[in-house]
Each structure stands twice: as C-alpha cells, then as structure tokens.
Design an enzyme around this catalytic site. Sequence first.
Site, PDB file in Angstrom:
ATOM      1  N   ASP A 183       0.823  -1.169   0.023  1.00  0.00           N
ATOM      2  CA  ASP A 183      -0.256   0.045  -0.117  1.00  0.00           C
ATOM      3  C   ASP A 183       0.816   1.177  -0.070  1.00  0.00           C
ATOM      4  OD1 ASP A 183      -1.246  -2.203   1.208  1.00  0.00           O
ATOM      5  OD2 ASP A 183      -2.909  -0.799   2.209  1.00  0.00           O
ATOM      6  N   ASP A 204      -0.859  -2.929  -4.123  1.00  0.00           N
ATOM      7  CA  ASP A 204      -1.795  -2.974  -3.291  1.00  0.00           C
ATOM      8  C   ASP A 204      -2.519  -1.579  -3.529  1.00  0.00           C
ATOM      9  OD1 ASP A 204      -3.972  -3.234  -1.147  1.00  0.00           O
ATOM     10  OD2 ASP A 204      -2.534  -5.084  -0.553  1.00  0.00           O
ATOM     11  N   ASP A 205      -3.309  -0.999  -2.432  1.00  0.00           N
ATOM     12  CA  ASP A 205      -3.959  -0.002  -2.839  1.00  0.00           C
ATOM     13  C   ASP A 205      -2.848   1.258  -2.953  1.00  0.00           C
ATOM     14  OD1 ASP A 205      -6.574  -0.589  -1.929  1.00  0.00           O
ATOM     15  OD2 ASP A 205      -5.850  -1.171   0.082  1.00  0.00           O
ATOM     16  N   HIS A 226      -4.228  -1.723  -6.087  1.00  0.00           N
ATOM     17  CA  HIS A 226      -5.723  -1.967  -6.012  1.00  0.00           C
ATOM     18  C   HIS A 226      -6.572  -0.839  -6.331  1.00  0.00           C
ATOM     19  CE1 HIS A 226      -4.468  -5.953  -3.900  1.00  0.00           C
ATOM     20  NE2 HIS A 226      -4.121  -5.873  -5.067  1.00  0.00           N
ATOM     21  N   ARG A 259     -12.940   2.426  -5.016  1.00  0.00           N
ATOM     22  CA  ARG A 259     -13.481   1.355  -4.064  1.00  0.00           C
ATOM     23  C   ARG A 259     -13.763   2.043  -2.788  1.00  0.00           C
ATOM     24  NH1 ARG A 259     -10.473  -4.238  -2.908  1.00  0.00           N
ATOM     25  NH2 ARG A 259      -8.390  -2.830  -2.392  1.00  0.00           N
ATOM     26  N   LYS A 261     -15.322  -0.029   0.862  1.00  0.00           N
ATOM     27  CA  LYS A 261     -15.682  -1.389   1.441  1.00  0.00           C
ATOM     28  C   LYS A 261     -15.779  -0.975   2.884  1.00  0.00           C
ATOM     29  CE  LYS A 261     -10.969  -3.076   1.092  1.00  0.00           C
ATOM     30  NZ  LYS A 261     -10.096  -3.980   0.645  1.00  0.00           N
TER      31      LYS A 261
END
Length: 363
Positions: A183, A204-205, A226, A259, A261
Amino acid sequence: MRFTTAILVAVLEFTAVLAAPTDLEKRASCTVTSYSALSAAKSSCSTITIGNLAVPAGKTLDLTGLSSGTKVIFSGEVTFGYEEWEGPLVSVSGTKITVTGTSGNLLNGGGASWWDGKGSNGGKTKPKFFAAHKMINSSITGLKIKNTPVQCFSINNSQNLDIESVTIDNRAGDVTNGGHNTDAFDIGSSTGITINKATVYNQDDCLAINSGSDIVFSNGYCSGGHGLSIGSVGGRSDNVVKGVTISDTTVVNSQNGARIKTVYGATGSVSDITYSGITLQNISQYGIVIEQDYQNGSPTGTPTKGVPISGVTMKNVKGTVTSSGTEVYILCASCSNFTWSGVSVTGGKKSSKCKGIPSGASC
Ligand SMILES: *[C@@H]1O[C@H](CO)[C@@H](O)[C@H](O)[C@H]1NC(C)=O
Ligand SMILES: *[C@@H]1O[C@H](CO)[C@@H](O)[C@H](O)[C@H]1NC(C)=O
Ligand SMILES: *[C@@H]1O[C@H](CO)[C@@H](O)[C@H](O)[C@H]1NC(C)=O
Ligand SMILES: *[C@@H]1O[C@H](CO)[C@@H](O)[C@H](O)[C@H]1NC(C)=O
C-alpha cells in the site's frame, strides 16, 4: 516614569520570549551521513540534512519528537540493512515539521530482500516503511521512494499534513513471489491530510483510508495496484470516515479504480465522499466498487448496515476495465444520498449481483 518602566518591562519580556525556545539556540544546519550522528543532530540542529546514509539492520531512521519547526532535508540515498522485523524503517513526528527531498534524493527500501509474494500475510516478517504518526501542521515534499518491503506510508494521528510530489516506485516487485501488500498511503485517525501529485507504482492500494476526516488526494497517478480505496471501514478503534475528496487522478493497470468497502457486522460510518475527474485504464476487477460485506479481507456476499455509506459523489469517473473485469459493482445494505454524473466505465461486464443500489447511482 511609570509609563517608561512599563515599556522597559514589556521590551524585556519580549526579548525573553524571543530567546527562550530552544530551537532558536540550535545550530542552523547539520548534515548527517552516519547513523550514529542522528541523535545528536536531532537535539542540536534546526535543519537536519540527511545525505547518503546506511541505516543498520533492525533500526529506524528515527526522526520522532523533533523540535517544533525542524526542517529535514533528504539529499542523498538512504539504504536499510536487512532484518526480519516490524519496522518502521523511517519515522517522523512533530509540529511544523517540513520534510523535503532535493533532486537526487532516494529512500531505497531494498524490498527485494524481503519480498516473497506473501506481503503481510505470512512468510518473512517485513518492516513497514514510513510512519508519519503525530505529524501536526507539517509537510512532506518531493521524496523519492522505491522498493518498500511492504506498506509504505502509515499516516496516523496526524493533523494538517501536506504530502506533495512524492514518488513511490515498487515496479521491481512486479515479479513472481515479489511485492505484496505494498500500500502506498494508509490513513487512520487523522484530519486535514492532503496528498497532491503522488506517483505510485505498487501492488496494493494506492490510497487506503480506514478512518479520518478532511482528506484530499489530488493530481495523482496510480499504477499496478488495487486502486483508490476507502476501507475496509469497521472493526478498528476508529471507524468513521468523513469528508474525502479524490480528484484529478489516473488509475492504470490496477485491480480497481474507485472502491469503498465496509466490514460485515461492524459499526461506523462513511460520509461525504467525492471522486471527481478519475481516469481509469486497464482495470482488471472493478471500475467502481462499493460493498458492505467485507470480513477478514474478503467479501462475504452479504452486506450489513452497521457502517452506512452516505453522500457519495462520483463526477466524471471515466475509462475502461478489461473484458473480464466488471464496470460497476454495488452491494449495499445502507447506502444513501448518492450523486453520480459523468460516470462512464466501459469495456467489461455489467454486474448481475448488485443489491441495494441507492437512487442517484447505477450499476
Ligand atoms: C496548527 O495550525 C492550526 C491552524 O493554523 C492552529 O490553529 C493550531 O494551533 C496549530 N497546532 C499546533 C499544535 O501548532
Ligand atoms: C492509529 O492510532 C490508534 C491510536 O490512536 C491505534 O489504535 C491504531 O491501531 C493506529 N493505527 C495504525 C494503523 O497504526
Ligand atoms: C494491464 O494491467 C495488468 C495488471 O493488472 C498488467 O499485467 C498488464 O501488463 C496491463 N496491460 C497493459 C496493456 O498495459
Ligand atoms: C448528501 O450528500 C451531500 C454531499 O456529500 C451533503 O452535502 C448533503 O448534506 C447530504 N444530504 C443529506 C440529506 O444527508
């Protein structure tokens, strides 16, 4: 006479105020090129220039507890010895701290020594890279970072922190058993965070906001990871995200674009979120994804309403997902007050599994 005395006392007090803070008595500037010289520089210098520096294995480049107003300048290459440990490899805290990288600076995480494709889920214990915890009214500008063992910036308990023109290049980790959970910017329990002109290549993010308020991410470029994420929100000590603007950012070659979540069965809230001027290209899973069903890092398929998502603006979110990707996916138990305009995600599949789509959005 009494009047003159009053002025004299006032002048003396003013002089005392000027002379008192220890930072004004510090030497103006020191250059650190050996790890052992760091702690003396911290206590005696108001500008700390870090040149070429080898940080020993298992040690942090510890710039915590700096005096108010300290300037830190990275001017050379910083490397880190190999050891399996939690890190962080770099840590900075304080008030009115400015951290700047001059051209040619490089914080070289040497990630290849740790990478095993497992990130923080197993294998070698990998040090986190950069803790920006308790940075108040501070800035970080122009740092060039490469090859972090695992997550890069952890921003926690910070207020009014501006991060400008930072580059994170973990492309060397795009190999079998390479970088994972790298990340770029993880944000928690912080307010007034701006990240402008970040360039990120990772796995990743690009951005992950777990909690906090008044957060802006603008003019960014994210590749290989991501995407631009809020969450997972829920199940931590702080589970409120309020007031996030993510704008004028390009996301390419990534799993997701935008995104949000939230965690299954948890409580908290996500509100006042704007994604605007987002360009997507070659997105492999979801162009836009909003789901309230996460548990232990995976979707359960069943959304819960304990972390409501409200006030989501998507404006000019455009681009393409791959043919096997899904353009938009919404799985909500409590989503409201969505305003979407100029949303055009094409090239992939329409989801047949959307549920709880709030008015204003479409799936
Ligand atoms: C940080 O800046 C804000 C706004 O200028 C100010 O109100 C606050 O007192 C500052 N905080 C500290 C710890 O200096
Ligand atoms: C952030 O700080 C809080 C304490 O204020 C702590 O509970 C939490 O674990 C920290 N999060 C991270 C990611 O370090
Ligand atoms: C598309 O993105 C994937 C990563 O998700 C990457 O492996 C692939 O090379 C990219 N394709 C192009 C044409 O850039
Ligand atoms: C709807 O969302 C907008 C944008 O976040 C916010 O300004 C507004 O107050 C929200 N309205 C309600 C009724 O929650």
